[in-house]
Motif scaffolding. Structure first.
Motif, PDB file in Angstrom:
ATOM      1  N   ALA A 183       6.814  -5.088 -11.529  1.00  0.00           N
ATOM      2  CA  ALA A 183       6.459  -3.798 -10.931  1.00  0.00           C
ATOM      3  C   ALA A 183       6.211  -2.510 -12.031  1.00  0.00           C
ATOM      4  N   PRO A 184       5.347  -1.742 -11.702  1.00  0.00           N
ATOM      5  CA  PRO A 184       5.130  -0.666 -12.658  1.00  0.00           C
ATOM      6  C   PRO A 184       6.235   0.162 -13.052  1.00  0.00           C
ATOM      7  N   THR A 185       6.218   0.592 -14.316  1.00  0.00           N
ATOM      8  CA  THR A 185       7.352   1.268 -14.752  1.00  0.00           C
ATOM      9  C   THR A 185       7.411   2.658 -13.743  1.00  0.00           C
ATOM     10  N   GLN A 187       7.565 -10.510 -22.917  1.00  0.00           N
ATOM     11  CA  GLN A 187       6.331 -11.365 -22.244  1.00  0.00           C
ATOM     12  C   GLN A 187       5.864 -10.274 -21.252  1.00  0.00           C
ATOM     13  N   SER A 188       6.614  -9.432 -20.633  1.00  0.00           N
ATOM     14  CA  SER A 188       6.532  -8.859 -19.134  1.00  0.00           C
ATOM     15  C   SER A 188       5.530  -7.584 -19.378  1.00  0.00           C
ATOM     16  N   GLY A 189       5.132  -7.015 -20.221  1.00  0.00           N
ATOM     17  CA  GLY A 189       4.410  -5.727 -20.678  1.00  0.00           C
ATOM     18  C   GLY A 189       2.921  -5.575 -20.419  1.00  0.00           C
ATOM     19  N   GLY A 190       2.500  -6.303 -19.296  1.00  0.00           N
ATOM     20  CA  GLY A 190       1.181  -6.205 -18.980  1.00  0.00           C
ATOM     21  C   GLY A 190       0.733  -4.713 -18.539  1.00  0.00           C
ATOM     22  N   GLU A 191      -0.377  -4.270 -18.792  1.00  0.00           N
ATOM     23  CA  GLU A 191      -0.968  -3.064 -18.347  1.00  0.00           C
ATOM     24  C   GLU A 191      -2.375  -3.095 -17.515  1.00  0.00           C
ATOM     25  N   ILE A 248       6.660  -4.332 -15.604  1.00  0.00           N
ATOM     26  CA  ILE A 248       7.785  -4.817 -16.293  1.00  0.00           C
ATOM     27  C   ILE A 248       8.478  -5.665 -15.300  1.00  0.00           C
ATOM     28  N   ILE A 249       9.103  -6.926 -15.615  1.00  0.00           N
ATOM     29  CA  ILE A 249      10.079  -7.782 -14.722  1.00  0.00           C
ATOM     30  C   ILE A 249      11.207  -7.612 -14.810  1.00  0.00           C
ATOM     31  N   CYS A 250      12.078  -7.432 -13.408  1.00  0.00           N
ATOM     32  CA  CYS A 250      13.386  -7.002 -13.385  1.00  0.00           C
ATOM     33  C   CYS A 250      13.844  -7.625 -12.099  1.00  0.00           C
ATOM     34  N   GLY A 251      15.291  -7.402 -11.982  1.00  0.00           N
ATOM     35  CA  GLY A 251      16.003  -7.879 -10.853  1.00  0.00           C
ATOM     36  C   GLY A 251      17.283  -7.248 -10.804  1.00  0.00           C
ATOM     37  N   TYR A 268       9.032 -14.264  -1.415  1.00  0.00           N
ATOM     38  CA  TYR A 268       8.879 -13.183  -0.427  1.00  0.00           C
ATOM     39  C   TYR A 268       7.513 -12.271  -0.751  1.00  0.00           C
ATOM     40  N   GLU A 269       6.728 -12.113   0.259  1.00  0.00           N
ATOM     41  CA  GLU A 269       5.672 -11.070   0.129  1.00  0.00           C
ATOM     42  C   GLU A 269       5.937  -9.875   0.736  1.00  0.00           C
ATOM     43  N   MET A 270       5.380  -8.842   0.157  1.00  0.00           N
ATOM     44  CA  MET A 270       5.718  -7.585   0.807  1.00  0.00           C
ATOM     45  C   MET A 270       4.324  -6.692   0.658  1.00  0.00           C
ATOM     46  N   GLY A 271       4.030  -5.895   1.510  1.00  0.00           N
ATOM     47  CA  GLY A 271       2.908  -5.119   1.700  1.00  0.00           C
ATOM     48  C   GLY A 271       2.624  -4.056   0.939  1.00  0.00           C
ATOM     49  N   ASP A 272       3.423  -3.311   0.186  1.00  0.00           N
ATOM     50  CA  ASP A 272       3.351  -2.224  -0.902  1.00  0.00           C
ATOM     51  C   ASP A 272       4.596  -2.263  -1.829  1.00  0.00           C
ATOM     52  N   GLY A 273       4.360  -1.492  -2.707  1.00  0.00           N
ATOM     53  CA  GLY A 273       5.127  -1.542  -3.949  1.00  0.00           C
ATOM     54  C   GLY A 273       6.584  -0.989  -3.293  1.00  0.00           C
ATOM     55  N   GLU A 274       6.697  -0.233  -2.392  1.00  0.00           N
ATOM     56  CA  GLU A 274       8.174   0.391  -2.009  1.00  0.00           C
ATOM     57  C   GLU A 274       8.778  -0.740  -1.365  1.00  0.00           C
ATOM     58  N   ALA A 275       8.143  -1.508  -0.708  1.00  0.00           N
ATOM     59  CA  ALA A 275       8.554  -2.402   0.063  1.00  0.00           C
ATOM     60  C   ALA A 275       9.211  -3.686  -0.941  1.00  0.00           C
ATOM     61  N   VAL A 276       8.408  -3.589  -2.000  1.00  0.00           N
ATOM     62  CA  VAL A 276       9.114  -4.656  -3.265  1.00  0.00           C
ATOM     63  C   VAL A 276       9.999  -4.318  -3.831  1.00  0.00           C
ATOM     64  N   LEU A 277      10.036  -2.867  -4.213  1.00  0.00           N
ATOM     65  CA  LEU A 277      11.474  -2.386  -4.611  1.00  0.00           C
ATOM     66  C   LEU A 277      12.634  -2.639  -3.846  1.00  0.00           C
ATOM     67  N   ALA A 278      12.332  -2.246  -2.561  1.00  0.00           N
ATOM     68  CA  ALA A 278      13.602  -2.455  -1.746  1.00  0.00           C
ATOM     69  C   ALA A 278      13.967  -3.845  -1.741  1.00  0.00           C
TER      70      ALA A 278
END
Length: 307
Positions: free
Chosen positions: A244-246, A265-269, A168-171, A223-233
């Motif tokens: 990001a994954p749901t 458009q954002s519902g990739g799997e 899902i795409i979010c902000g 911005y480039e982050m090293g893992d999902g937690e950093a992306v979320l932050a």
């Protein structure tokens, strides 16, 4: 034509030798005396030696028969001990299992299952590492890996599906207030995009086109982050949009800390797989870990419910 079991005659011979009677042996084996006699003859022919002395009143072992019986009994004892150890290990699996997991997903959704399993089996030792790289299981001495994404076809590996990762795409509300809400994928070019960056990964998101087909869509990366937690932050800090994954952002979406955009458009799997090297014998310590993860995925229980 059915192939004769080469060990069937061996079992017949042992039964005859131990009972001392073709009649008693045939009764114990549930076959006729004639069939049993023919089976022993086939065994003697194959070995090229005479195993039994036969008279009308009794049977006895030849010297070769005594030596062969001793070897048969030793082999049977070894097989029984091995089967017993397998059964015992299945009840109490022991030894070290080395597992490599994706960083954020592994910590959130796989590690809790492994910790519960470790408590259940005190003789089971776990070595758990976290990274996203493609690794050679044999060279790195890793027993199991969990990976997200399409797998390459490798004949020496076995893969089992744990689930599907939905994107899902979010902000954050502060970012969307400041920079606006995109209404088409093309408008992403006007936004700051944050990606989960790893070596070899493209700067792209999975988006559905007008035909409903999922395609890779290149986005401008701020911005480039090293893992999902950093992306979320980074997203929570209002730095930009993320795909990001749901399972990673559900809590923030429910609380309103993050808002979804481009829903159509954002519902990739992407598939989530458990992978291990193909081997003729599955060790009990490995089997108990595989079974626990596959069971959790199949039943959608515990942490896998969020996939």
């Amino acid at each position: 034509m059915t192939t004769q079991d080469p060990f069937l005659s061996v079992r017949h011979f042992v039964t005859v030798a131990q009972s001392g009677s073709f009649t008693a042996a045939a009764l114990a084996l549930g076959i006729t005396g004639s069939a049993l006699s023919k089976s022993i003859v086939r065994l003697e022919t194959r070995l090229g030696v005479k195993l039994l002395h036969r008279t009308t009143r009794r049977i006895s072992l030849t010297l070769e028969g005594e030596a062969y019986l001793a070897s048969c009994l030793k082999a049977i004892k070894l097989l029984e001990e091995t089967e017993h150890s397998f059964a015992s290990s299945k009840q109490n699996p022991s030894g070290r299992v080395r597992i490599d997991l994706p960083s954020a997903f592994g910590r959130r959704h796989v590690l809790p299952i492994l910790l519960k399993l470790a408590n259940k089996h005190p003789q089971l030792d776990l070595s758990v590492t976290f990274n996203e790289r493609k690794i050679d299981l044999i060279q790195t001495n890793i027993d199991l890996v969990v990976r997200i994404g399409t797998l390459e076809d490798q004949a020496d590996l076995i893969a089992r599906r744990l689930g599907e990762q939905k994107l899902i795409i979010c902000g954050s509300p502060s970012y969307l207030t400041r920079c606006g809400v995109p209404s088409t994928p093309e408008e992403l070019s006007q936004h700051d995009c944050i990606i989960d960056w790893r070596s070899g990964h493209r700067h792209s998101w999975l988006l559905k086109n007008s035909m409903g087909k999922t395609e890779a869509y290149n986005v401008p990366v701020r911005y480039e982050m090293g893992d999902g937690e950093a992306v979320l932050a980074a997203a929570l800090a209002g730095l930009g949009l993320i795909q990001a994954p749901t399972w990673l952002v559900n809590e923030q979406l429910e609380s309103g800390a993050l808002l979804p955009v481009l829903n159509d458009q954002s519902g990739g799997e992407m598939p989530i797989n458990l992978i291990w090297a193909k081997n003729q014998h599955m060790q009990p310590k490995l089997r108990v870990v595989i079974d626990a993860l596959l069971s959790a995925a199949q039943n959608r229980i515990s942490s896998f419910r969020a996939i």
